[in-house]
Design an enzyme around this catalytic site. Structure first.
Site, PDB file in Angstrom:
ATOM      1  N   CYS A  64      47.427-125.600 -37.936  1.00 39.96           N
ATOM      2  CA  CYS A  64      47.533-124.168 -37.628  1.00 39.96           C
ATOM      3  C   CYS A  64      48.709-123.565 -38.394  1.00 39.96           C
ATOM      4  CB  CYS A  64      47.686-123.967 -36.125  1.00 39.96           C
ATOM      5  SG  CYS A  64      46.214-124.441 -35.193  1.00 39.96           S
ATOM      6  N   TYR A  76      43.058-115.970 -25.620  1.00 39.59           N
ATOM      7  CA  TYR A  76      41.753-116.386 -25.097  1.00 39.59           C
ATOM      8  C   TYR A  76      41.397-115.566 -23.861  1.00 39.59           C
ATOM      9  CZ  TYR A  76      41.324-120.466 -28.152  1.00 39.59           C
ATOM     10  OH  TYR A  76      41.179-121.291 -29.244  1.00 39.59           O
ATOM     11  N   ASP A 112      47.333-119.340 -30.897  1.00 43.30           N
ATOM     12  CA  ASP A 112      47.099-119.085 -29.479  1.00 43.30           C
ATOM     13  C   ASP A 112      48.406-118.500 -28.945  1.00 43.30           C
ATOM     14  OD1 ASP A 112      47.044-119.291 -26.690  1.00 43.30           O
ATOM     15  OD2 ASP A 112      46.039-121.236 -26.676  1.00 43.30           O
ATOM     16  N   ARG A 166      47.771-120.049 -39.941  1.00 40.75           N
ATOM     17  CA  ARG A 166      46.430-119.470 -40.073  1.00 40.75           C
ATOM     18  C   ARG A 166      45.903-118.960 -38.746  1.00 40.75           C
ATOM     19  NH1 ARG A 166      42.525-122.561 -37.850  1.00 40.75           N
ATOM     20  NH2 ARG A 166      43.057-124.737 -37.421  1.00 40.75           N
TER      21      ARG A 166
END
Length: 283
Positions: free
Chosen positions: A160, A223, A183, A180
Site C-alpha cells: 500500500c 469502508y 484505509d 496507492r
C-alpha cells in the site's frame, strides 16, 4: 491532527462510493491526499481523537527495514499486523508460492532489501540509500520501492505504502512517501507513524538533520462499516496537541536497526487522547 481530520471530513462530505472487489465491501473514496509531518521539530502525528498505538507501527517498520517475510518475526518484534494477511487471506492460502504458516511471500521488506535481478542476483535498495546519504550523496534517485509487479503473485498483499524517496538539502534530510491505497480510519495512523519514524531513523543513522516528511496518498477511503464511527464518534471530538517521539540516540547505523533495536528504544512523550474506537478490519 488538523490535516488528518480535514481528510476524514473530506471523505465523509465528498467521497464517492466504490465497490471493492477484494473485500466485497463498499468504500467511500477520494483521490489524492497530501499530508506533511514536521520531523525536524518532532511534531509526531499520532492520532489524538481516539486512543492510538505507535509501537506496533514502528515494529512493523523495523521488520520491513530488516527484510522480514514471516509474520512470526513481526510478532517477535511486537506486532501482529501480518497475522491475518499471511494466514487468513484465502487467495494467498491457495497460492503455490506460499511456503507455509505465517509466510508473507515477497512483499515489502523483501523487495527493499532483496530485489531480484534477471541475472539471479539481488539489489539491496535500502543499503544503497543509507550508504549514499551517509557520504553526503543525493543522486536524485535515493529511492526504496516495494512495488514490483513482476512478483505480485509471489506475495500475500501488494504494498500500500510502496515507495520512499529521500532528498538531501545541505545536511537536512527530507522524505517523500507514496501510498496507492489507504484505509483511513485504521491504516492511516500506522502509516503516519511509519513515515515520520522512517525519516527520523534514516536521518539519525546517516548523521543528518531531519527535515520534512511528505506523505502522498492516491486512494483514501473509509469502508462502509467504518463510516458511522468516523462521522458520529471520532470527527466531533476535539484534538489534543501533538506528542513527541523519542528515539534511543545509541542507534547509529543500519546494522543497529538490523540487530539489537527493540521497541524499548522508542518512547512517546506528551500523548493525550480520547477513548479508543474499535474500527472493523477488512482482510
Amino acid at each position: 491532527m488538523k490535516q488528518y481530520l480535514g481528510l476524514c471530513q473530506r471523505i465523509v462530505d465528498k467521497g464517492i462510493w466504490i465497490e471493492n472487489q477484494r473485500t466485497g465491501k463498499r468504500c467511500l473514496t477520494v483521490i489524492n491526499a497530501d499530508l506533511e509531518y514536521d520531523v525536524g521539530n518532532n511534531q509526531f502525528p499520532m492520532i489524538t481523537t481516539r486512543k492510538s498505538f505507535y509501537k506496533s507501527a514502528i515494529a512493523e517498520l523495523i521488520g520491513y527495514l530488516r527484510g522480514y517475510d514471516n509474520a512470526a518475526d513481526f510478532r517477535k518484534l511486537g506486532t501482529k499486523t501480518w497475522d491475518a494477511n499471511s494466514n487468513l487471506n484465502n487467495a494467498w492460502l491457495n497460492n503455490p508460492y506460499r511456503k507455509g504458516e505465517d509466510d508473507m511471500g515477497r512483499v515489502y521488506g523483501i523487495q527493499g532489501r532483496s530485489w531480484a535481478k534477471p541475472d539471479g542476483g539481488f539489489i539491496d535498495q535500502l543499503k544503497k540509500v543509507v550508504d549514499d546519504l551517509s557520504n553526503g550523496i543525493d543522486d536524485r534517485g535515493e529511492i526504496v520501492t516495494f512495488y514490483n509487479p513482476g512478483e505480485f503473485e509471489m506475495g500475500c498483499l501488494r504494498p500500500c505504502m510502496h515507495t520512499h524517496t529521500f532528498s538531501l538539502l545541505g545536511d537536512t534530510l527530507h522524505l517523500t512517501s507514496y501510498q496507492r491505497s489507504c484505509d483511513v480510519p485504521l491504516g492511516l495512523n500506522f502509516n503516519q507513524v511509519q513515515v515520520f519514524a522512517l525519516l527520523a531513523l534514516m536521518a539519525q543513522i546517516t548523521g543528518k538533520k531531519a527535515g520534512m516528511a511528505y506523505h502522498k496518498i492516491v486512494n483514501a477511503h473509509i469502508y462502509e462499516d467504518q463510516l458511522a464511527l468516523m462521522r458520529d464518534v471520532q470527527l466531533p471530538r476535539l484534538p489534543f496537541a501533538s506528542p513527541q517521539l523519542k528515539i534511543n540516540p545509541k542507534i547509529k547505523s543500519l546494522q543497529d536497526l538490523e540487530t539489537w533495536v527493540t521497541m524499548d528504544d522508542f518512547e512517546v512523550e506528551g500523548y493525550q487522547c480520547h477513548d479508543a474506537i474499535k474500527y472493523p478490519f477488512s482482510v
